[in-house]
Design an enzyme around this catalytic site. Structure first.
Site, PDB file in Angstrom:
ATOM      1  N   VAL A 271       0.821  -1.214   0.000  1.00 17.20           N
ATOM      2  CA  VAL A 271       0.000   0.000   0.000  1.00 17.20           C
ATOM      3  C   VAL A 271       0.852   1.260   0.000  1.00 17.20           C
ATOM      4  O   VAL A 271       0.424   2.306  -0.462  1.00 17.20           O
ATOM      5  CB  VAL A 271      -1.024   0.038   1.160  1.00 17.20           C
ATOM      6  CG1 VAL A 271      -2.104  -0.992   0.935  1.00 17.20           C
ATOM      7  CG2 VAL A 271      -0.353  -0.159   2.489  1.00 17.20           C
ATOM      8  N   ASP A 272       2.073   1.143   0.489  1.00 18.89           N
ATOM      9  CA  ASP A 272       2.953   2.324   0.456  1.00 18.89           C
ATOM     10  C   ASP A 272       3.434   2.594  -0.968  1.00 18.89           C
ATOM     11  O   ASP A 272       3.933   3.667  -1.261  1.00 18.89           O
ATOM     12  CB  ASP A 272       4.212   2.127   1.328  1.00 18.89           C
ATOM     13  CG  ASP A 272       3.913   1.343   2.581  1.00 18.89           C
ATOM     14  OD1 ASP A 272       2.768   1.431   3.044  1.00 18.89           O
ATOM     15  OD2 ASP A 272       4.814   0.650   3.074  1.00 18.89           O
ATOM     16  N   ASP A 273       3.339   1.599  -1.834  1.00 17.87           N
ATOM     17  CA  ASP A 273       3.839   1.761  -3.195  1.00 17.87           C
ATOM     18  C   ASP A 273       2.766   2.286  -4.129  1.00 17.87           C
ATOM     19  O   ASP A 273       2.398   1.643  -5.107  1.00 17.87           O
ATOM     20  CB  ASP A 273       4.385   0.422  -3.718  1.00 17.87           C
ATOM     21  CG  ASP A 273       5.714   0.065  -3.080  1.00 17.87           C
ATOM     22  OD1 ASP A 273       6.403   0.985  -2.611  1.00 17.87           O
ATOM     23  OD2 ASP A 273       6.051  -1.125  -3.056  1.00 17.87           O
TER      24      ASP A 273
END
Ligand code: ATP
Ligand code: MG
Length: 667
Positions: free
Chosen positions: A534-536
């Protein structure tokens, strides 16, 4: 965009495969799935009853109790409470006792062509008992931690099983890790025993493991004045003669000398279902590795069941998982899952490119492998070398292929399907994590159509939910954060010695759910496609774009072997996309090619997703399990060369220097 993707190829199950499969239709799956969610006591109770339990779990209570909601109290997960069993007994003794002792358990293939070994279930049991007895003699008992730092010799899974037999908690450290990483892991759990090996030959390089052990133990002493009481070294004379091994008298012991005289029968330690079985550190793609802890009962049942149904395992199959036992994939689908099913499997010590890029296909031909399980990174690098290495070997024994570890882009999937599997073998793209213990989202290969790049549907007992930005569960087709509602048997119970971090990492963002940290898309037919961490995610001029999607589009260009994209700050757009691209062997890097690759992204996704910058990358920084470390690439793209962070768990740190140098030259 979503519609466009949904129109991409759907690959039906070949009729010949379906006819013999364990699960033959989506309807059959739906019925079983429904029961697994609505009545887990019956569903998992029936499955667990097929194992040997010294004492059955308390059937007067639900088979599972858990709390995922930190507002209600501490996070807790319990399965088969009150039951006593032993996973080693179920993986070995049970087969021998039931007349399957002469079945081959391990077909071991060494690094050098011609080095091989065949071990039956009886052989493995005897060797396991000998080591178990030896460990007991050294004072190891239930609950003690044993660190295992070994290459892929048969003694590695044997060491894991020996620990499980006596109730010791194993902590396997991948044999490619540095002294610093090994020391950190020994100290984190204060393991009083270290099982290791003199050396290993990987490709044409010899790796002196004992020298790394010596350094690690020195670090343990310096840092915390800690030395394991037992340091047992397996003499791998194939790699280096004994006389060349540095020896610390009084501390080091030769495995073969010590264990040889031990009895080949050893009593089993009966373990409560929730007693710890092992701890294992995550690969560290996103930060400091976490010491994930799994327990005996639930893990056993889940490892065996996922192996059976996902790989459609049936007697006569020859299974091969190319992972190392140092990763969760090797724990669940080399050591435990196959053995619990009494399967025959190939265990390979070497590397895919040695002595030639045909090695894997040669092994498949030699052992008539029928089920083959590997990682997208390996598939992509073998694809880049061309079909010729594959097709010269007979692969008619193959009936099923699998992948794990990262999302597989459509191009690599189609190549794997068409070339390796000759269009005949379904591919199971299995999504799971160290923390989940076993496969979570996956095709069941006889039951529904495949879609390249999609892990499709949840396994029995797994209830995925897709949350939006606010943490609200979404219905129907959607995109968002992949979370899991409810406990499944194989899930981690804590992070070793740090239950607080366990709760914070997985249960705090959205109380009530296990938060995977991965993003996904769900289609109308329920298919789930993972879109990366999700950080990407990058936000280009207000468009939220998943990095995974951009990479898949980049790699759709025939000249791209492997790619990694990251976000960087952009004055106008907020964020821009910076792409690192490794080209297929023999292709020249030109400006024209950059334009062509950008055009591929425009075509696949849209012009807003076209990378602002493409940098050629002879190699990409990867963890030792082959995953791209995007956090380092983000720093390079942002010219923050002094903030690359810890690069010690990288497979090849030199790759970073190269990328930094090129970037500096460009800016
Ligand atoms: P860390 O948690 O320390 O950052 P890690 O997440 O890489 O390390 P693992 O547990 O080995 O450690 O990897 C699990 C992750 O790998 C998943 O969360 C997911 O991002 C990715 N992954 C695994 N299999 C698949 C798959 N089939 N499709 C897409 N992604 C996958
Ligand atoms: Mg992770």
């Amino acid at each position: 965009m979503a519609e466009e993707r949904e129109q991409k190829v759907i690959v039906p199950v070949p009729e010949a495969f379906r006819a013999q499969a364990l699960i033959k239709s989506r309807q059959q799956y739906e019925e079983m799935y429904k029961q697994s969610i609505e009545d887990p006591s019956t569903f998992w109770g029936n499955i667990a009853s097929q194992f040997y339990w010294k004492r059955k779990w308390d059937t007067s209570k639900p088979i599972c109790s858990y709390n995922f909601d930190i507002r209600q109290g501490p996070v807790s997960i319990e399965w088969f409470k009150g039951g006593y069993t032993n996973i080693c007994y179920n993986a070995l003794d049970k087969h021998v006792n039931e007349g399957r002792g002469d079945n081959v358990a391990i077909l071991w293939e060494g690094n050098q062509v011609g080095q091989e070994l065949r071990l039956t279930y009886r052989d493995v049991l005897k060797k396991t008992c000998q080591l178990a007895n030896y460990l007991r003699k050294r004072g190891v008992k239930k609950g003690d931690r044993v660190c295992i730092y070994m290459p892929m010799v048969p003694e590695l899974p044997i060491a894991m099983l020996a620990c499980a037999r006596i109730g010791a908690i194993h902590s396997v450290v991948f044999g490619g890790f540095s002294a610093e990483s090994l020391a950190g892991r020994i100290l984190d759990c204060k393991s009083d025993v270290l099982l290791s090996c003199s050396a290993v030959q990987r490709g044409n390089k010899a790796l002196n493991l004992k020298a790394i052990v010596d350094e690690a133990l020195m670090l343990c002493k310096q840092k915390e004045n800690f030395t394991p009481g037992t340091c047992l070294i397996y003499d791998n004379a194939n790699a280096v003669p004994r006389s060349k091994v540095n020896w610390v008298a009084g501390r080091d012991l030769w495995w073969q000398d010590e264990v040889r005289s031990c009895s080949t029968e050893a009593p089993v330690e009966w373990m409560e279902a929730e007693d710890p079985l092992f701890l294992l550190y995550t690969s560290g793609s996103t930060g400091k590795p976490k010491g994930v802890l799994h327990t005996v009962g639930g893990y056993m049942v889940y490892a065996a069941t996922t192996f059976k149904y996902v790989f459609d395992y049936q007697p006569g199959d020859v299974f091969w998982c190319t992972a190392d036992c140092g990763w969760i994939t090797g724990h669940t689908y080399i050591c435990y899952g196959p053995m619990l099913n009494g399967a025959t499997q190939v265990v390979f010590e070497g590397v895919p490119m040695y002595p030639s890029p045909s090695r894997w296909w040669e092994i498949i031909e030699k052992y008539k492998v029928s089920i083959f399980y590997t990682a997208p990174t390996a598939i992509r690098s073998l694809e880049a070398l061309g079909d010729k290495h594959v097709i010269k070997h007979d692969r008619s024994s193959l009936r099923l292929l699998g992948t794990v570890g990262e999302a597989i882009n459509a191009k690599a999937w189609l190549w794997y399907h068409r070339v390796v599997g000759e269009g005949r073998c379904p591919i199971v793209d299995t999504w799971w994590q160290t923390e989940t213990g076993g496969i979570m989202i996956t095709p069941l290969p006889g039951a529904w159509c495949l879609k390249p790049g999609s892990a499709t549907l949840p396994f029995f007992g797994v209830e995925p939910v897709v949350l939006d930005q606010e943490g609200k569960p979404q219905d129907g087709p959607c995109a968002g954060y992949l979370c899991i509602k409810g406990a499944w048997p194989g899930m981690a119970r804590t992070l070793y010695g740090d239950h607080q971090r366990f709760a914070e990492t997985y249960f705090t963002t959205w109380p009530g759910y296990y938060v995977t940290g991965d993003g996904c898309q769900r289609e109308a037919n329920g298919y789930i496609t993972l879109t990366g961490r999700v950080d990407d995610v990058v936000n280009v001029s207000g468009h939220r774009i998943s990095i995974g999607e951009v990479e898949s589009a980049l790699t759709s260009h025939k000249s791209c072997a492997e790619t990694a994209a990251v976000a960087f700050d952009h004055d106008v757009k907020g964020q821009g996309i910076y792409a690192f691209v490794t080209l297929v062997e023999g292709v020249s890097p030109t400006e024209k090619l950059k334009d062509e690759i950008k055009a591929a992204v425009r075509r696949e996704i849209g012009s807003f997703a076209v990378p602002d910058v493409i940098q050629w990358a002879p190699g990409l920084p990867k963890t030792r399990s082959g995953k791209i470390m995007r956090r380092i690439l983000r720093k390079i793209a942002a010219n923050q060369f002094n903030e690359l962070g810890d690069t010690s768990s990288l497979a090849d740190p030199a790759v970073v220097d190269q990328l930094v140098e090129t970037k500096r030259g460009n800016t």
